[in-house]
Design a protein around this motif. Structure first.
Motif, short mmCIF file in Angstrom:
data_model
loop_
_atom_site.label_atom_id
_atom_site.label_comp_id
_atom_site.label_asym_id
_atom_site.label_seq_id
_atom_site.Cartn_x
_atom_site.Cartn_y
_atom_site.Cartn_z
N HIS A 1 -0.96 11.78 2.86
CA HIS A 1 -1.57 10.47 2.64
C HIS A 1 -3.06 10.45 3.00
O HIS A 1 -3.76 9.50 2.65
CB HIS A 1 -0.86 9.41 3.47
CG HIS A 1 0.56 9.17 3.07
ND1 HIS A 1 0.93 8.81 1.78
CD2 HIS A 1 1.72 9.26 3.78
CE1 HIS A 1 2.24 8.68 1.72
NE2 HIS A 1 2.74 8.94 2.92
N GLY B 1 -6.37 -2.55 -2.10
CA GLY B 1 -6.31 -1.64 -0.97
C GLY B 1 -6.61 -2.35 0.33
O GLY B 1 -6.41 -3.57 0.47
N PRO C 1 -6.56 3.05 -0.11
CA PRO C 1 -6.43 2.57 -1.50
C PRO C 1 -5.02 2.07 -1.77
O PRO C 1 -4.07 2.39 -1.05
CB PRO C 1 -6.74 3.83 -2.32
CG PRO C 1 -6.27 4.95 -1.45
CD PRO C 1 -6.56 4.51 -0.03
N ARG C 2 -4.88 1.30 -2.81
CA ARG C 2 -3.53 0.85 -3.21
C ARG C 2 -2.68 2.05 -3.59
O ARG C 2 -1.50 2.14 -3.28
CB ARG C 2 -3.64 -0.13 -4.38
CG ARG C 2 -2.29 -0.75 -4.78
CD ARG C 2 -2.46 -1.70 -5.94
NE ARG C 2 -1.19 -2.32 -6.32
CZ ARG C 2 -0.71 -3.43 -5.77
NH1 ARG C 2 -1.42 -4.06 -4.86
NH2 ARG C 2 0.45 -3.92 -6.16
N GLU C 3 -3.31 3.01 -4.28
CA GLU C 3 -2.67 4.27 -4.63
C GLU C 3 -3.65 5.39 -4.36
O GLU C 3 -4.85 5.24 -4.56
CB GLU C 3 -2.25 4.27 -6.10
CG GLU C 3 -1.21 3.23 -6.46
CD GLU C 3 -0.81 3.29 -7.92
OE1 GLU C 3 -1.39 4.13 -8.64
OE2 GLU C 3 0.05 2.50 -8.33
N GLY C 4 -3.17 6.51 -3.91
CA GLY C 4 -4.04 7.63 -3.61
C GLY C 4 -4.19 7.85 -2.11
O GLY C 4 -3.51 7.23 -1.30
N GLN C 5 -5.10 8.75 -1.75
CA GLN C 5 -5.22 9.18 -0.36
C GLN C 5 -6.21 8.32 0.43
O GLN C 5 -7.20 7.81 -0.10
CB GLN C 5 -5.66 10.64 -0.31
CG GLN C 5 -4.58 11.61 -0.81
CD GLN C 5 -5.03 13.05 -0.71
OE1 GLN C 5 -6.10 13.41 -1.20
NE2 GLN C 5 -4.22 13.87 -0.07
N LEU D 1 0.84 -1.19 0.00
CA LEU D 1 0.00 0.00 0.00
C LEU D 1 0.88 1.25 0.00
O LEU D 1 2.03 1.22 0.45
CB LEU D 1 -0.91 0.01 1.24
CG LEU D 1 -1.84 -1.18 1.39
CD1 LEU D 1 -2.43 -1.22 2.80
CD2 LEU D 1 -2.95 -1.12 0.35
N GLN D 2 0.32 2.35 -0.48
CA GLN D 2 1.08 3.60 -0.51
C GLN D 2 1.43 4.06 0.91
O GLN D 2 2.50 4.62 1.15
CB GLN D 2 0.28 4.69 -1.22
CG GLN D 2 1.06 5.97 -1.43
CD GLN D 2 0.44 6.85 -2.48
OE1 GLN D 2 0.02 6.40 -3.53
NE2 GLN D 2 0.38 8.14 -2.19
#
Length: 313
Positions: A194, A242, A293-297, A168-169
């Motif tokens: 984040h 995510g 999410p896997r990417e994003g906030q 995860l990010q």
């Protein structure tokens, strides 16, 4: 379950993908924390014990069914009800959905997504149960109003979930500090990028700054600081890569002034009336549910808050 005292308002849960999951190799996968039938039994036992404790407002019964932030919040809630001469509204849960993760090592835990209705308002509960000393106890109860059930949790062919730890990010373990720093220092704090703007993040910080400014005009000073609570974060993997995560923060508020109004939330925690003199310090615990999410906030989608301690002088 005691009626919750929540911070600000609830946000609708926004987790993508439909329920269901990809099958895994059952022989290679670690065992589930407990079977789905056992999880149902734990939940039913908890409901019965909780209802009994609520009826008696007996805090001595709580350590057997609650732990961590939930135990502190429930104990403080009982003190408040006793101080006000009231009892919590009767509450029952409906249509529970059980998410039991396969756990290779470490503490065992699982989640119950369910709903209750109190005074005509439907509240969804994301109940987190953990095993402690051979007993299953409620560790957190972040909530959402008028929300749909949690969606998109990844399930294997036998109906068990997967713990989300990496890929995860921002990892679930990093979320409490990032969130606490944002609420204390503002959206420029490291790690705040984040977290998505919203009612439980940037808007809460803005409200606290406005409260501080308003109280200064009345001759009072106010500060608020947040830190991660002393309990781990928990997260389940979602189908889109995510996660949905549970974690808690501790909020410390300090007031200084000649006459400080005492809110009803402090009933049972402070002696005396509705005014404190000199200074007032309160400690609150805030439980959160977040969509990672896997990417994003990260979107904070559920919350439960209760003041658990206070002192004045």
């Amino acid at each position: 379950m005691r009626t919750a005292y929540t911070a600000l308002a609830f946000l609708p849960l926004a987790l993508s993908a439909a329920c269901g999951g990809a099958a895994e190799d059952a022989e290679a996968a670690p065992p589930p924390a407990l079977s789905l039938d056992q999880a149902k039994g734990v939940f039913e036992t908890y409901e019965s014990a909780d209802r009994k404790a609520d009826t008696a407002l007996d805090a001595a019964q709580l350590p057997a069914i609650a732990t961590g932030s939930q135990l502190e919040m429930d104990t403080a809630t009982y003190r408040m009800y006793k101080a006000n001469g009231k009892k919590p509204d009767a509450q029952s849960f409906g249509e529970p959905v059980f998410y039991v993760p396969r756990i290779a090592s470490g503490p065992r835990w699982f989640v119950v997504d369910t709903a209750s209705r109190v005074r005509g308002v439907e509240v969804r509960h994301a109940l987190l149960f953990v095993e402690e000393g051979g007993r299953w106890k409620l560790a957190a109860d972040p909530q959402r109003r008028n929300a749909t059930p949690i969606k998109g949790v990844e399930l294997d062919g036998e109906g068990y979930a997967q713990v989300a730890q990496d890929g995860l990010q921002v990892s679930p373990a990093e979320l409490p500090k990032a969130h606490a720093d944002l609420l204390t220092q503002g959206p420029q704090a490291p790690g705040s990028e984040h977290l998505a703007a919203g009612q439980q993040t940037t808007q809460t910080y803005d409200v606290l700054q406005k409260v501080s400014k308003s109280l200064r005009k009345s001759g009072m000073t106010f500060t608020a600081a947040f830190t991660p609570a002393e309990q781990p974060a928990y997260a389940l993997r979602t189908q889109d890569g995510g996660a949905v995560a549970w974690y808690a923060l501790k909020q410390q508020e300090t007031y200084k002034g000649k006459k400080i109004p005492v809110s009803s939330d402090l009933a049972g925690l402070l002696p005396g009336g509705r005014v404190a003199r000199g200074n007032l310090t309160s400690t609150s615990l805030v439980q959160y549910l977040a969509a990672v999410p896997r990417e994003g906030q990260v979107a904070v989608v559920g919350v439960n808050r209760k003041t658990v301690a206070a002192q004045s002088g």
